[in-house]
Structures are given as structure tokens and as C-alpha cells.
Write a protein that holds these residues in place. Structure first.
Motif, PDB file in Angstrom:
ATOM      1  N   PHE A 266       0.818  -1.203   0.000  1.00 22.47           N
ATOM      2  CA  PHE A 266       0.000   0.000   0.000  1.00 22.47           C
ATOM      3  C   PHE A 266       0.856   1.260   0.000  1.00 22.47           C
ATOM      4  N   ILE A 267       1.673   1.404   1.011  1.00 21.72           N
ATOM      5  CA  ILE A 267       2.377   2.675   1.174  1.00 21.72           C
ATOM      6  C   ILE A 267       3.403   2.875   0.066  1.00 21.72           C
ATOM      7  N   ILE A 268       4.203   1.848  -0.230  1.00 22.90           N
ATOM      8  CA  ILE A 268       5.239   2.013  -1.260  1.00 22.90           C
ATOM      9  C   ILE A 268       4.625   2.218  -2.647  1.00 22.90           C
ATOM     10  N   PRO A 269       3.645   1.381  -3.077  1.00 24.56           N
ATOM     11  CA  PRO A 269       3.041   1.636  -4.391  1.00 24.56           C
ATOM     12  C   PRO A 269       2.404   3.018  -4.499  1.00 24.56           C
ATOM     13  N   ILE A 270       1.693   3.417  -3.447  1.00 25.94           N
ATOM     14  CA  ILE A 270       1.037   4.714  -3.523  1.00 25.94           C
ATOM     15  C   ILE A 270       2.075   5.824  -3.548  1.00 25.94           C
ATOM     16  N   GLY A 271       3.114   5.647  -2.731  1.00 23.96           N
ATOM     17  CA  GLY A 271       4.179   6.644  -2.733  1.00 23.96           C
ATOM     18  C   GLY A 271       4.808   6.782  -4.108  1.00 23.96           C
ATOM     19  N   SER A 272       5.084   5.644  -4.743  1.00 23.31           N
ATOM     20  CA  SER A 272       5.736   5.719  -6.058  1.00 23.31           C
ATOM     21  C   SER A 272       4.774   6.306  -7.092  1.00 23.31           C
ATOM     22  N   MET A 273       3.492   6.030  -6.923  1.00 28.42           N
ATOM     23  CA  MET A 273       2.492   6.591  -7.842  1.00 28.42           C
ATOM     24  C   MET A 273       2.448   8.108  -7.679  1.00 28.42           C
ATOM     25  N   LEU A 274       2.418   8.537  -6.398  1.00 30.30           N
ATOM     26  CA  LEU A 274       2.361   9.980  -6.168  1.00 30.30           C
ATOM     27  C   LEU A 274       3.643  10.659  -6.670  1.00 30.30           C
ATOM     28  N   PHE A 275       4.745   9.929  -6.615  1.00 35.23           N
ATOM     29  CA  PHE A 275       6.023  10.484  -7.047  1.00 35.23           C
ATOM     30  C   PHE A 275       6.007  10.801  -8.540  1.00 35.23           C
ATOM     31  N   ARG A 276       5.223  10.018  -9.286  1.00 34.23           N
ATOM     32  CA  ARG A 276       5.123  10.269 -10.731  1.00 34.23           C
ATOM     33  C   ARG A 276       4.601  11.663 -11.052  1.00 34.23           C
ATOM     34  N   SER A 277       3.929  12.293 -10.093  1.00 32.59           N
ATOM     35  CA  SER A 277       3.357  13.611 -10.377  1.00 32.59           C
ATOM     36  C   SER A 277       4.446  14.671 -10.556  1.00 32.59           C
ATOM     37  N   VAL A 278       5.658  14.398 -10.068  1.00 32.35           N
ATOM     38  CA  VAL A 278       6.733  15.371 -10.277  1.00 32.35           C
ATOM     39  C   VAL A 278       7.885  14.783 -11.086  1.00 32.35           C
TER      40      VAL A 278
END
Lengths: 472, 366
Positions: A97-109
Motif C-alpha cells: 500500500f504505502i510504497i506503491p502509492i508513494g511511487s504513484m504519487l512520485f510520478r506527479s513530479v
């Protein structure tokens, strides 16, 4: 009985309750007077312990170590055991949960792709002034051809085209065509390349193309976030999108507004139901509870589809109204594929999330409060409004947070019954994830949504206080 | 016994019945009247109908049959908020979302009393229960005894003439309870309010009340001042329920208007006072209070009937000695004797003879 070693126990590391063996404890029986002044005495004791702590230095345990340290040692085992108990879930959540979501959110920048594919070009572009009216020089064209040939070999050029196409339409086909033709050029021998490239496509002779590539060649970009709030990143900085492309702010606003409407209608419809549930005898309450929970157990898709059947112009509600003569046949109500449809269906679907917390809070409000209020001269309404309602507010708060946050991110129901006017921001995110494949923008939108929820939660905590929220 | 006369009564129940399910009566034919300023306690085991009576008086339950009068006017159809009756609830029912002062202010606000007068009355009521400094606190920050005082102050702050209390001391520990019993009676008498107090604790009832109504099975079994209730129980339920009591069973042998001789089941004869036995040959339960039993023959009449008893157990209780005897086949016969310097301490196994004054021994229904 032999002399017993004193047993010392402290809960806070400051104040120690000491039991010196048995039989030495004086039973300090509380007198009524004590009870009446116990609060005052408590205050006095607090000041006492503070001053003694200040004057006497750290309190020592029996073996001479500072009490704070021996207390933390005693607690460490407990903490470790607690940690071991939650560890499996913690690890699961972390990886799934946390790592996938973090990496997904990271794509925004994250935007390393342009630089990775066109390393030489990006380096050369740094020497070119995007504000000037002259095209880049031959060195850059040569670098670009070298990069491009390598990219074509690695089959990366179409991806790069789609990435840059988010920013300037037409770049996708430009890269595809150029990729096809550039195979004939040998970057070692065939220079100069400037004219040859412009021959392949006129766009290589346009300042705009190079400006776009330069603007979006940075490793970390705010471009997606600017897009998410209807702006764009250009060589001149952030500017507003052309009017016909502005949609996301409206969608955010609509999402918030409609979530608010849904929450309010859930409160209005749910409060009386929760009240009845809480005040009925247990048996009838259980029956009614099943009616509340029954939709809850039915698949979300089934319920939404049922609303489609109910609400459409040839649907159950319209047919009945026409049959009753309330609505003329040629002016059937438009109840679906608009905001109204989304609000009706989502209110129904989210209602249990409002009723359950309200019910569990209301159950704890004793009926004697109302009786007491009435015995003091309050009318039924005053008793309810001044005594019952304030005590039920934590339930409303809990339900509202649940419903509001759930509806802000709702996707399926607006997709099915919302048409174009009744869709939420989440539908747009889904579109960018699965259709336009602009994951950067989708991630930016998602990040903003998350931030909005967190800000609202924070504001709620400030205004109502999260401690006042009770889920049961 | 309760009578139906309501001429000078402040509160009156007239032939009141109450049923919840239409099949059984929880309150059966209740007649009760109390004058202004009286402290009346409704005492009884749970399910005896006492709380129902209180709730009917407060207006939260309606009487199935009969009339309830307050100050001469029937109140059956008056909603609770218009009755102007102060009430203290079992769990205090202090509003948790309001401060102590706001709680007290509430009944005044709904009466549309001006702010300055309201504040003055709240302050006076808080001072009355010695809680003057606690106005700004929430009920949850107070101890049980303090909450109890606030609940009392809240019921009194709007100066009702009648205050109802539904087991208000049930949640307090013994010592605090005893203190509050005293406080409540003091306040009730100082303010001259009429009080109806419900409890299942007989000590509470005896120490606080002007009169006690003993409830059982939906009826008032006896309505009398505490001393009469304790010393002259009207039937064996009251004798059993109020205070400690020894019971011996037997048959009436001789009977006159103020004395009777009862033959116990093992053949021994005892003197007693007939209460609700009327003829020779009737079965009876004889009731004697433990502290009225005497084993020192000097203190008994010459011709008193004596019973043989075996000491089973001697318990030292500080102020009194509690001795358990075996008398006429009853192993739970208890006597209490004051811890005086010349008092005899009986030993288990010892054979003694006991007796009592005939007026302390009541021949009641079997």
C-alpha cells in the motif's frame, strides 16, 4: 514474617507509589469532606510534585539509577512485544500500500524520461536561449540526431512523443514520422543535419517545438501539477491553459460541492432513522437495522444499476409519475446522467455510513437526559435541541467525515449515473490512468485530492475536534 | 393504613393503577396522600412498583386508572414540563456537554428568567450544596459525590415545591452515602420542600424520612413513621424487609386484645402481641428484633416464658456483639447486645435461656 524488601512502582517516572511490605499501609478512608475538596487537593499535589522535582533533582529508583531510565527499561519489553504483534500487518501495508502509492504519487513530479532518451540534446539545449528568436545551432541538431537514432533503436522515441504530446499536440506524430525517416541518416557522416531535419518535418524548424522540449526536459517538473489546476508550464513560466482546455478546477469544485450536498442529504435522511433505531426496543431495532444494512450487503454495482433502472426517463419513477398524471408524458423528468442522478444514487449508497455512527452514538445517550430536561420545564423540542442534539453531534461528525471523504473519491457511481455533468474528479483520474495514459497528470490530480482531504480533516479537527468523533 | 382523604394533601394518589402490558398490574390500587413539607420515602424491593409511582407523579408514565392530584388539581393530563416538579435521577443525568453552571442555569433559561437573576440563583444553589467553586467544570470532571450535589442543586434551583428523587445515592460508597443522606434531609427541611424519595435501602428510608411507604407487589404494605414501621410492623413482609428480624413459626394458643400466647412448632410457648392474627388455632409467624431479645433473666418479668437456646457463633462487631443461636429449630436466630463493660460475651456451645417483653414480639400473618 521477615522484613520485606520495599516494592517500588512508578507509572510516570516522577511520582512513586511505594508499598513497604504488608500491613504498613494506613487505610486512608476518604471522608465526604475529602471528596468535596479532592479537586482542590489534586491541584495542590500537582504543584507540590513539580516543586519537589525541581528542588530535589531526578527521582532515584531503589538501586540508585534514575527513575526515568529504569522506567523506560521496564517499558521497553512491552513496547517490543506490541511492535512484534503489529509487525505482519505493518510489513504488508508497507509493501502493498504505502510504497506503491508513494511511487504513484512520485510520478506527479518525476520527469527523467526526456533527459534519459535525449541526453545530448538536453545538454545542448542548456546553451540555447528559449527566449531568443533564432533556431538552435547545428551542434544541437547533431546531438538530437545522435540521440534520436539511439532512441529509435531502443524503440523509445514513440513513448517520448506521447510524453511531449501532453504538452503540445502534434509532437507524437512528429516523433513517430521522424523516427521512421531518421533511420536513413547516419549521425557519424551525414552532417550537417539542420536542413535535413527540417526537410523531414517543418516542425523541426519551429521555435515552439524546441521550446517545448527544453521546458519539459527538467528531471523534476511542476508541469503535471500546473496542468492539474488548468495551467501549463511554458518557457515563459506558468500560464493559464487556453479557455477550451480548462476543466479540472471546475471538476474539483463540482466534486467538493456535490460531496457536500450528498453529506447533507445523508444527515437529513439518516438522523431520524438513527434516532428511531436507538429508541426502539431491541427486537424491532434489530429488524430495522437489517433494512438499513441490507443495501450495504448488496454489490455496489447492482445498487447503482438499479438506480439506473429507476431513474431513467423510461424508468420506474417516471412511468409512475406519468401514470399518476403528475408529470406529462412529453416532459418526463431528467433524473439521470446529470448531477441529480449522482446525488440521488450516492446518497442512497452512502446512507449506512451515516446511520451507523449516528446510531452507535445515540445509543449511548441515556433517555434520562431527556426526562431530566423535561422535569426542569423544557418542552419536547427544547429538550431535544438543547440536550439530545448536542450529545448526538459526535455521531453526525463521524458520519459526515466518513461520507464526505468516501464521496470525494467516489468513482463507479458517478461513472454509471453521472453522465457528463455529474462526474467527479476521480473519473478524470481514471481517464488519465486508463485512456490517455498521462499517469503524471493522474498522479498530480490524486495528490491534490489527497491534500484536499487532509486539509479538510485538519480543518474539521480545528473546528469540531477529532476527539468528539465517535464511531461507537 | 393509607386513606383516601385528600383535603389537606399536597400530593395525592387516588385509586391509581398502572399496567404496562394490559395483563398484569404493576401498581394495584394505590392510595397515598402527603401534606406539604413532608419527606416521604417509597421503599421496596425492585419490581415492587415504587419507581413506577414516582414516574407517574413526574409525568413520564401515565396512570392506567385513577387520579393523581398535585396541590388539589388533577395532573394526569399535564405534560411533565408543565408540572414544575424537581427531580433527581439515579445516575444524576447531568448534561455532559454543559458545565455545572450551565446545567443549573438550564431550568431557569427554559423558564425565561433574566440573565442576572439566573446567575444569582445558580450561585445561591451552588453555595447551598457547597460547590460554589465548581461552576466552570464539566460533570465528567467531578467525583460521584460532587455530581450528586450538582444534581440536587439543579433539581432545587428553580424552587419547586415538590422534589422527586429516584435512588439518588445508589452509586455512592457507604460513607459518602451516609453524609449525603444527612445533607438531603437538612436541605429538604430547611427549604420546606415536599420530597418523595425512592429507595430500596431500608437504612436510608429509616434515617431520612418523616414517613415511609413500604411497597411490595404493587401495593403499599405499610405507611408509617420510621419508628412505628420498625417497632410495629403490620405484616411479616414489612417485619422481614425493615431491619434485621428473627422469625419463629407456630400456632396461636391464647389470644386477648393486646396479648397472645403462641405455641412454637417444637411445643414451646412464648408471649407476644397479636398484630394480624385474630383467633386461636391460626398459624402465625412471630417476629422479634435481635436487640430486643434478652438472656439476662434479671431484666425479664417473673412470669415471662423462656426459651432454651444454644450459642452457635459469636461475632464481635465493635459497637455490638452479634450472637447466632439455635432456637426452637431455627439456626439463624440472631441476638444483638451492646458492647458495654458488664456485657456477657457468649461462647459457642453454651446453653442459655432467652426471653423478651411481650410487646416486642409480634404475631404476624403466616
Amino acid at each position: 514474617m521477615g522484613r520485606q524488601r520495599p516494592i517500588r512502582n512508578s507509572y510516570d517516572g516522577d511520582i512513586m507509589s511505594e508499598l513497604k511490605g504488608t500491613g504498613q499501609q494506613t487505610a486512608d478512608a476518604p471522608t465526604p469532606e475529602d471528596a468535596f475538596h479532592e479537586a482542590a487537593a489534586l491541584d495542590a499535589r500537582e504543584t507540590d510534585s513539580q516543586s519537589s522535582g525541581r528542588n530535589g533533582g531526578p527521582v532515584l529508583a531503589a538501586d540508585g539509577t534514575p527513575l526515568k531510565r529504569s522506567l523506560s527499561r521496564a517499558l521497553r519489553r512491552q513496547k517490543l512485544r506490541a511492535l512484534a504483534l503489529i509487525a505482519p500487518l505493518l510489513i504488508f501495508v508497507l509493501f502493498s500500500f504505502i510504497i506503491p502509492i508513494g511511487s504513484m504519487l512520485f510520478r506527479s513530479v518525476e520527469n527523467g524520461f526526456v533527459e534519459q532518451t535525449l541526453p545530448l540534446t538536453v545538454a545542448e539545449l542548456k546553451n540555447w536561449d528559449a527566449e531568443s528568436d533564432t533556431l538552435p545551432d547545428e551542434a544541437l541538431y547533431q546531438a538530437f540526431v545522435t540521440d534520436m537514432v539511439a532512441a529509435v533503436e531502443a524503440k523509445e522515441h514513440t513513448k517520448l512523443g506521447s510524453r511531449l504530446n501532453y504538452e503540445q499536440t502534434g509532437l507524437s506524430s512528429l516523433f513517430r514520422q521522424t523516427g521512421r525517416k531518421i533511420k536513413k541518416i547516419d549521425p557519424e557522416t551525414d552532417g550537417p543535419f539542420k536542413d535535413k531535419l527540417i526537410d523531414i518535418d517543418d516542425k523541426w524548424g519551429e521555435l515552439e517545438t524546441w521550446r517545448t522540449i527544453k521546458t519539459h526536459s527538467v528531471r523534476y517538473t511542476n508541469g503535471y501539477f500546473l496542468n492539474a489546476i488548468d495551467m501549463q508550464r511554458t518557457a515563459e513560466g506558468a500560464v493559464a491553459q487556453p479557455e477550451n482546455k480548462r476543466i479540472l478546477i471546475t471538476l474539483f469544485m463540482r466534486t467538493l460541492f456535490m460531496s457536500l450536498v450528498i453529506t447533507t442529504s445523508c444527515i437529513l435522511l439518516g438522523y431520524p432513522v438513527a434516532w428511531i433505531l436507538a429508541n426502539l426496543p431491541a427486537r424491532s431495532a434489530n429488524m430495522l437495522m437489517i433494512l438499513v444494512l441490507l443495501p450495504f450487503w448488496t454489490s455496489l454495482l447492482v445498487r447503482t444499476s438499479a438506480w439506473k433502472v429507476m431513474l431513467q426517463q423510461q424508468g420506474v419513477i417516471n412511468e409512475v409519475l406519468v401514470w399518476l398524471g403528475i408529470v406529462p408524458d412529453d416532459a418526463r423528468l431528467v433524473l439521470i446522467n446529470n448531477q441529480l442522478g449522482t446525488i440521488i444514487a450516492m446518497t442512497h449508497i452512502l446512507l449506512p455510513f451515516m446511520i451507523l455512527p449516528m446510531y452507535s452514538v445515540m445509543q449511548t445517550i441515556q433517555p434520562t437526559y431527556l426526562r431530566a430536561a423535561k422535569s426542569m420545564g423544557a418542552t419536547n423540542w427544547t429538550a431535544f435541541w438543547r440536550v439530545y442534539f448536542p450529545q448526538s453531534v459526535p455521531g453526525i461528525g463521524a458520519g459526515s467525515i466518513l461520507v464526505f471523504i468516501l464521496s470525494i473519491g467516489y468513482y463507479i457511481t458517478p461513472e454509471i449515473v453521472g453522465g457528463t455533468k455529474g462526474v467527479f474528479i476521480s473519473n478524470r483520474i481514471a481517464y488519465h490512468i486508463s485512456s490517455s495514459l498521462n499517469w503524471g497528470l493522474a498522479a498530480a490530480l490524486g495528490t491534490i485530492l489527497l491534500a484536499v482531504v487532509l486539509i479538510l480533516y485538519w480543518a474539521y479537527d480545528k473546528i469540531v475536534g477529532i476527539d468528539n468523533v465517535k464511531l461507537g | 393504613m393509607p386513606d383516601g382523604s385528600t383535603s389537606d394533601a399536597f400530593v395525592a394518589f387516588e385509586r391509581v393503577q398502572k399496567s404496562y402490558d394490559g395483563e398484569t398490574l404493576v401498581v394495584k390500587d394505590l392510595n397515598l396522600s402527603l401534606p406539604k413539607g413532608e419527606f416521604l420515602t417509597m421503599l421496596g424491593p425492585s419490581g415492587s412498583g415504587k419507581t413506577t409511582c414516582l414516574m407517574m407523579l413526574a409525568g413520564f408514565e401515565t396512570a392506567t386508572h385513577g387520579e393523581i392530584l398535585l396541590d388539589g388539581k388533577p395532573i394526569n393530563n399535564i405534560p411533565p414540563h408543565k408540572r414544575g416538579i424537581g427531580m433527581v435521577f439515579q445516575n444524576y443525568a447531568l448534561f455532559p456537554h454543559m458545565t455545572v453552571a450551565e446545567n443549573l442555569s438550564f431550568p431557569l433559561e427554559v423558564r425565561k428568567i433574566g440573565k442576572s437573576e439566573r446567575e444569582a440563583k445558580v450561585r445561591r444553589a451552588l453555595d447551598m450544596v457547597q460547590m460554589g467553586e465548581f461552576g466552570g467544570r464539566r460533570p465528567a470532571q467531578l467525583s460521584g459525590g460532587q455530581q450528586q450535589r450538582i444534581a440536587l442543586a439543579r433539581a432545587l434551583v428553580f424552587e419547586p415545591e415538590l422534589v422527586l428523587m429516584d435512588e439518588p445515592l445508589g452509586a455512592l460508597d457507604k460513607q459518602l452515602r451516609e453524609h449525603m443522606q444527612f445533607e438531603i434531609t437538612r436541605l429538604a427541611h430547611e427549604l420546606g420542600i415536599t420530597t418523595v424519595y425512592v429507595t430500596h435501602d431500608q437504612t436510608e428510608a429509616l434515617t431520612m424520612s418523616d414517613r415511609v411507604a413500604v411497597f411490595d407487589d404493587g401495593r403499599i404494605q405499610q405507611l408509617d413513621p420510621p419508628d412505628t414501621l420498625y417497632e410495629s410492623p403490620q405484616n411479616s413482609f414489612v417485619a422481614q424487609f425493615i431491619g434485621e428480624n428473627n422469625t419463629l413459626e407456630g400456632v396461636v394458643k391464647e389470644i386477648t386484645s393486646d396479648s397472645a400466647v403462641v405455641q412454637l412448632d417444637d411445643g414451646e410457648l412464648i408471649d407476644c402481641k397479636p398484630v394480624n392474627v385474630s383467633k386461636v388455632g391460626e398459624r402465625t409467624k412471630v417476629s422479634i428484633r435481635p436487640e430486643r431479645v434478652e438472656f439476662n433473666k434479671d431484666r425479664l418479668k417473673e412470669d415471662a416464658h423462656l426459651l432454651k437456646a444454644t450459642v452457635k457463633e459469636f461475632i464481635y462487631m465493635g459497637d455490638v456483639f452479634r450472637t447466632r443461636l439455635s432456637v426452637a429449630g431455627n439456626d439463624d436466630f440472631v441476638i444483638k447486645s451492646r458492647n458495654a463493660p458488664d456485657q456477657v460475651r457468649l461462647k459457642p456451645g453454651q446453653q442459655i435461656e432467652i426471653g423478651w417483653l411481650p410487646q416486642d414480639c409480634h404475631a404476624l400473618d403466616a
